[in-house]
Design a protein around this motif. Structure first.
Motif, mmCIF file in Angstrom:
data_model
loop_
_atom_site.group_PDB
_atom_site.id
_atom_site.type_symbol
_atom_site.label_atom_id
_atom_site.label_comp_id
_atom_site.label_asym_id
_atom_site.label_seq_id
_atom_site.Cartn_x
_atom_site.Cartn_y
_atom_site.Cartn_z
ATOM 1 N N PHE A 140 7.756 4.138 -1.880
ATOM 2 C CA PHE A 140 6.586 4.679 -2.584
ATOM 3 C C PHE A 140 5.370 3.773 -2.356
ATOM 4 O O PHE A 140 4.271 4.253 -2.038
ATOM 5 C CB PHE A 140 6.903 4.789 -4.082
ATOM 6 N N LEU A 141 5.579 2.463 -2.498
ATOM 7 C CA LEU A 141 4.455 1.531 -2.306
ATOM 8 C C LEU A 141 3.977 1.561 -0.854
ATOM 9 O O LEU A 141 2.786 1.418 -0.574
ATOM 10 C CB LEU A 141 4.871 0.108 -2.714
ATOM 11 N N GLU A 142 4.908 1.766 0.069
ATOM 12 C CA GLU A 142 4.533 1.847 1.490
ATOM 13 C C GLU A 142 3.647 3.077 1.726
ATOM 14 O O GLU A 142 2.673 3.024 2.471
ATOM 15 C CB GLU A 142 5.797 1.930 2.348
ATOM 16 N N PHE A 143 4.010 4.190 1.064
ATOM 17 C CA PHE A 143 3.195 5.411 1.178
ATOM 18 C C PHE A 143 1.791 5.165 0.620
ATOM 19 O O PHE A 143 0.784 5.515 1.248
ATOM 20 C CB PHE A 143 3.888 6.561 0.437
ATOM 21 N N VAL A 144 1.737 4.541 -0.541
ATOM 22 C CA VAL A 144 0.434 4.266 -1.166
ATOM 23 C C VAL A 144 -0.389 3.323 -0.272
ATOM 24 O O VAL A 144 -1.583 3.550 -0.051
ATOM 25 C CB VAL A 144 0.624 3.664 -2.583
ATOM 26 N N ALA A 145 0.273 2.301 0.274
ATOM 27 C CA ALA A 145 -0.428 1.355 1.156
ATOM 28 C C ALA A 145 -0.949 2.070 2.406
ATOM 29 O O ALA A 145 -2.042 1.762 2.897
ATOM 30 C CB ALA A 145 0.518 0.220 1.555
ATOM 31 N N SER A 146 -0.189 3.037 2.897
ATOM 32 C CA SER A 146 -0.620 3.789 4.087
ATOM 33 C C SER A 146 -1.839 4.648 3.773
ATOM 34 O O SER A 146 -2.815 4.656 4.521
ATOM 35 C CB SER A 146 0.506 4.706 4.581
ATOM 36 N N VAL A 147 -1.752 5.372 2.663
ATOM 37 C CA VAL A 147 -2.847 6.264 2.290
ATOM 38 C C VAL A 147 -4.116 5.444 2.041
ATOM 39 O O VAL A 147 -5.216 5.864 2.369
ATOM 40 C CB VAL A 147 -2.456 7.083 1.045
ATOM 41 N N ARG A 148 -3.934 4.257 1.490
ATOM 42 C CA ARG A 148 -5.091 3.406 1.218
ATOM 43 C C ARG A 148 -5.467 2.532 2.409
ATOM 44 O O ARG A 148 -6.336 1.681 2.315
ATOM 45 C CB ARG A 148 -4.816 2.536 -0.016
ATOM 46 N N PRO B 263 2.409 -0.143 6.561
ATOM 47 C CA PRO B 263 1.501 1.001 6.424
ATOM 48 C C PRO B 263 1.317 1.742 7.752
ATOM 49 O O PRO B 263 1.300 1.130 8.816
ATOM 50 C CB PRO B 263 0.187 0.357 5.976
ATOM 51 N N GLN B 264 1.219 3.077 7.639
ATOM 52 C CA GLN B 264 0.998 3.926 8.807
ATOM 53 C C GLN B 264 -0.322 4.674 8.606
ATOM 54 O O GLN B 264 -0.960 4.523 7.571
ATOM 55 C CB GLN B 264 2.136 4.954 8.917
ATOM 56 N N ALA C 34 1.445 -0.113 -7.840
ATOM 57 C CA ALA C 34 0.757 0.809 -6.921
ATOM 58 C C ALA C 34 -0.741 0.838 -7.209
ATOM 59 O O ALA C 34 -1.556 0.918 -6.286
ATOM 60 C CB ALA C 34 1.344 2.205 -7.058
#
Lengths: 266, 571
Positions: free
Chosen positions: A105-113, B348-349, A156
């Protein structure tokens, strides 16, 4: 990636004449207030007072019927993505992707940000260590307790060190240690920075300890606003506690004793 | 209230079936609301009066059940048409084996019962996660209701999810069979239909919970992910069985004909005792005697005894089901005791790739969603494998079948495209507070559809490499169709996004009207299918022009659909 620059003169959050309605029900009625740089602003209200509706309008979950929301000078209605880049949000309920683990979940948030790998990983490690989340980082969120989910949401929200934190009852479900960490963290978060925090709660002690200014919301209308001293002065109550002030401003103290006596009578 | 106390009080305060049904009424409304609007996952219901929201939720659940019931009724109607046309169909031997009319009819009924079990089982697998996520049973548990009533409410709730489909199977199957073959046939197929429903619902609950606990409770990390996907492939098998049965039907009929024509042999007794053949052969035996299946008196006894046995088992399964739903509904996911070392390394991607990765991760723990990813791939694999028995290697039939496998993958992936918004339904409102543009979400979803098509095509290519002998031509076909699949996904998702923007609704609520997803699939399938039609029209695989026409058509579609979809802006 760093958060886009924000003007030093623009206030973190300005709400003007905000109206939120659900069908025919008016949840927020011409609400105006601002969160200043370096400030924790506490939004107090009873259940259904309009706190969460206000916050949902700020973070883009509810479309206001009327009014203006400005984040660091950006109009939330017309620049929703830049506004969201400057926000960190902790919702009232655990709105999480249940099928992901906290790390995913944190990886997704980091990606989006669009965060830098090292900065995101370091922050995740530091916050997770502070909140004692190490054992749960690889568990599916669906299996976590409410308190643990809340910690994941807090991490997050802080992952990109946003200039404006919007926290809807953030201390609910947290254990005493984590509450203490959050209080210290928030106090330091705004000190000597241009950041601001909007903090909704109905726990008076926390608001009294933590918030620089307080807005008292009742049935969608702001009934009082200011520092604790300012509210006391306005209510002419001397050294009244925030709870007493709250009950007075919302007129919820009327009939309170009678209600308690009724309950005592069974 | 502690269980022991509740049990003690049960003798004085036990409620009856009528009260249980009344409680189910309220609980089922909540279940419908969660199934459609997923408010426990943080979604806001539409901005309409609460009573209207409740009505909408109820009617949409009825719509979903009606769709399943209609498919089942169509299956029965199809089987009856086949049985009516039996004299004409059996005129030609199956794989060189002559098939008598009673054996053909028993074979069709056997296939029908199998399809009914598989379809209801599969529906149960899709519905169970919603049932559990609605958390209706934990809400009832603390109320002062006796144990037996709580069990009844749970059982009735589960049964109500399947009421229309189950009634359709139990009523429509005997009715249509009676109208087609006569009242004795209709009456004699009733035990089979009832057993099919009972077994399917029990299997759905049993396997559904097993997978949900192991899949949803599984940790992150590579090894766990592989195990999860392996479980999920098993999850899809009932659906795959439906397709597989249709594919192998002629061979299955030949096998039955061979066995029954051998007379009263041990193999024939075994067939008479097997499920669902015994129940499917019962109507023929009741009308014409067991001799039509080559069975003697012993064989007839075996057939009847097996049918009674399956019926008793079905009654037992129903009784088990009524008690087990509550236990299943309250059991937590299985979490291994030992915690792995914490990993904090975040990679991050790009936002679109993050959407794709997130969706695949969610799918790996959500069987209902994984189904959308796996089915087109398994379907293509099945057709690819079928090339091994369809004719000699390198033949036109074999090559055509391989191309059909790729075409099917393209059409299925496109058909399921709108359903990939389902993760946005379960993606909850939190996703909408992130600076994630509609365009990134759309590109991520399109990438998922394209990835499914490519994986399915690669699988077919690998399977048929030594059967088709034309890898270059095959790759050209895959590449020529690729822009059309992309264009179709862009079109479907673009329509959904634009409608959401125009209505001011979050995308999550848009999908809760199932008809929209079905409706946007129509232009999507037309776009994905048009180059395939052009390919055939211009000369197919025998001419280079076929590939050129297909690619040109597909690229033209992409040139129109991509700007339409990507014009949605950052929203």
């Amino acid at each position: 990636m760093a958060i886009p620059a924000y003007g030093p003169t623009a206030e973190p959050l300005v709400i003007g004449d905000l109206v939120v309605s659900y069908g025919e029900r008016l949840a927020v009625n011409r609400l105006s207030f601002s969160v200043r740089a370096g400030e924790i602003y506490g939004l107090l209200g009873s259940n259904g007072a309009g706190k969460s509706s206000t916050i949902k309008a700020i973070v883009g979950l509810v479309r206001p019927s009327w009014g203006r929301i400005s984040v660091f000078g950006l109009d939330a209605a017309h620049a929703s993505l830049p506004v969201k880049q400057r926000l960190g949000y902790v919702p009232e309920t655990s709105l999480l992707y249940e099928a992901l683990t906290p790390r995913e979940f944190l990886e997704f948030v980091a990606s989006v940000r669009r965060l830098d790998r090292k900065a995101a990983s370091d922050r995740a490690r530091n916050y997770a260590t502070a909140f004692r989340l190490a054992g749960e980082m690889e568990e599916p969120i669906a299996s976590l307790s409410n308190g643990t989910r809340q910690k994941v949401l807090i991490i997050a929200a802080l992952l990109h060190q946003p200039p404006l934190l919007v926290l809807d009852e953030p201390l609910n479900s947290l254990d005493p240690r984590s509450v203490r960490i959050m209080k210290d963290l928030l106090a330091r978060y705004v000190t000597n920075t241009g950041r601001g925090v909007l903090f909704s709660t109905h726990t008076m002690e926390v608001a009294q300890q933590l918030c620089h200014r307080i807005g008292i919301l009742d049935r969608g209308v702001l009934q009082g606003e200011g520092t604790l001293a300012g509210l006391r002065e306005r209510a002419a109550t001397g050294d009244a506690s925030l709870e007493e002030l709250f009950l007075r401003f919302t007129r919820e103290d009327e009939g309170l004793d009678a209600a308690v006596r009724t309950l005592e009578g069974g | 209230m502690p269980r022991s106390e509740r049990s003690k009080g049960a003798s004085t305060s036990e409620l009856g079936w009528r009260d249980a049904w009344r409680l189910t009424d309220v609980a089922f409304l909540e279940l419908s609301l969660q199934a459609i609007y997923a408010s426990k996952q943080g979604n806001l219901p539409p901005p309409i009066p609460a009573a209207q929201v409740a009505r909408q939720a109820r009617s949409r659940v009825v719509q979903s059940k009606a769709i399943v019931a209609t498919v089942l009724a169509l299956l029965v109607a199809g089987a009856c048409l086949l049985m009516r046309a039996a004299p004409r169909i059996v005129a030609t031997p199956f794989f060189g084996v002559p098939v008598s009319i009673p054996v053909f009819q028993a074979g069709v009924l056997c296939g029908l019962l199998t399809l009914e079990v598989a379809f209801l089982w599969w529906t149960g697998l899709q519905v169970l996660p919603t049932f559990l996520a609605s958390a209706v049973l934990p809400v009832l548990e603390p109320l002062p209701i006796d144990e037996r009533t709580l069990g009844r409410v749970a059982g009735l709730l589960y049964l109500r999810l399947f009421d229309l489909p189950a009634i359709t199977v139990i009523v429509v199957t005997p009715l249509f069979v009676a109208l087609t073959l006569g009242p004795v046939y209709g009456l004699a197929i009733l035990p089979g239909a009832a057993a099919a429903v009972s077994f399917a619902l029990a299997l759905g609950l049993l396997t559904g919970r097993f997978f949900v606990r192991r899949v949803q409770g599984s940790r992150g990390g590579g090894g766990h992910t592989i195990v999860r996907w392996a479980y999920l492939v098993l999850w899809v098998l009932p659906a795959f069985a439906m397709f597989g049965l249709i594919v192998v039907a002629p061979g299955f009929l030949a096998l039955i004909a061979n066995t029954t024509s051998a007379g009263p042999t041990p193999s024939n007794y075994l067939l008479a005792a097997s499920f669902p053949f015994s129940l499917a052969a019962l109507p023929g035996a009741a009308a014409n005697g067991a001799g039509v299946y080559g069975l003697d008196a012993t064989g007839a006894t075996v057939l009847v005894a097996a049918s009674i046995g399956y019926l008793a088992l079905a009654i037992g399964a129903t009784a088990w089901l009524l008690g087990a739903v509550r236990r299943v509904g309250l059991a937590p996911p299985l979490i291994p005791a030992s915690a792995p070392a914490a990993r904090y390394d975040l990679v991050p991607q790009t936002p679109a790739l993050a959407v794709l990765t997130k969706d695949l991760r969610i799918a790996s723990r959500m069987p209902g969603y994984a189904f959308l990813v796996i089915l087109p791939i398994l379907d293509a694999a099945a057709l690819g494998l079928f090339t091994f028995i369809s004719g000699p290697a390198g033949s036109t039939t074999t090559f055509g079948l391989a191309l059909a496998a790729v075409s099917t993958a393209a059409l299925l992936a496109t058909f399921f495209g709108p359903a990939f918004f389902a993760t946005e339904v379960i993606a909850y409102s939190y996703g909408r507070t992130l600076p994630l543009s509609d365009r990134s979400i759309l590109i991520g979803k399109v990438a998922l559809v394209v990835a499914i098509y490519l994986v399915a095509s690669a699988l077919v290519l690998g399977l048929t490499l030594f059967r088709v002998f034309q890898p270059v031509v095959f790759v050209a076909f895959i590449a020529a169709e690729l822009p059309a699949v992309t264009a179709a996904s862009f079109l479907e998702l673009g329509i959904l996004f634009r409608r959401a923007q125009a209505k001011g609704l979050p995308i999550v609520n848009l999908y809760s009207g199932a008809w929209i997803a079905v409706l946007v699939s129509i232009p999507g399938i037309l776009v994905a299918g048009a180059p395939l039609v052009a390919f055939e029209a211009v000369g197919g695989a025998s001419s280079t022009l076929g590939f050129v026409a297909m690619a040109a058509f597909a690229l033209g579609e992409l040139a129109i659909c991509a700007p339409f979809a990507l014009g949605i802006g950052g929203g």
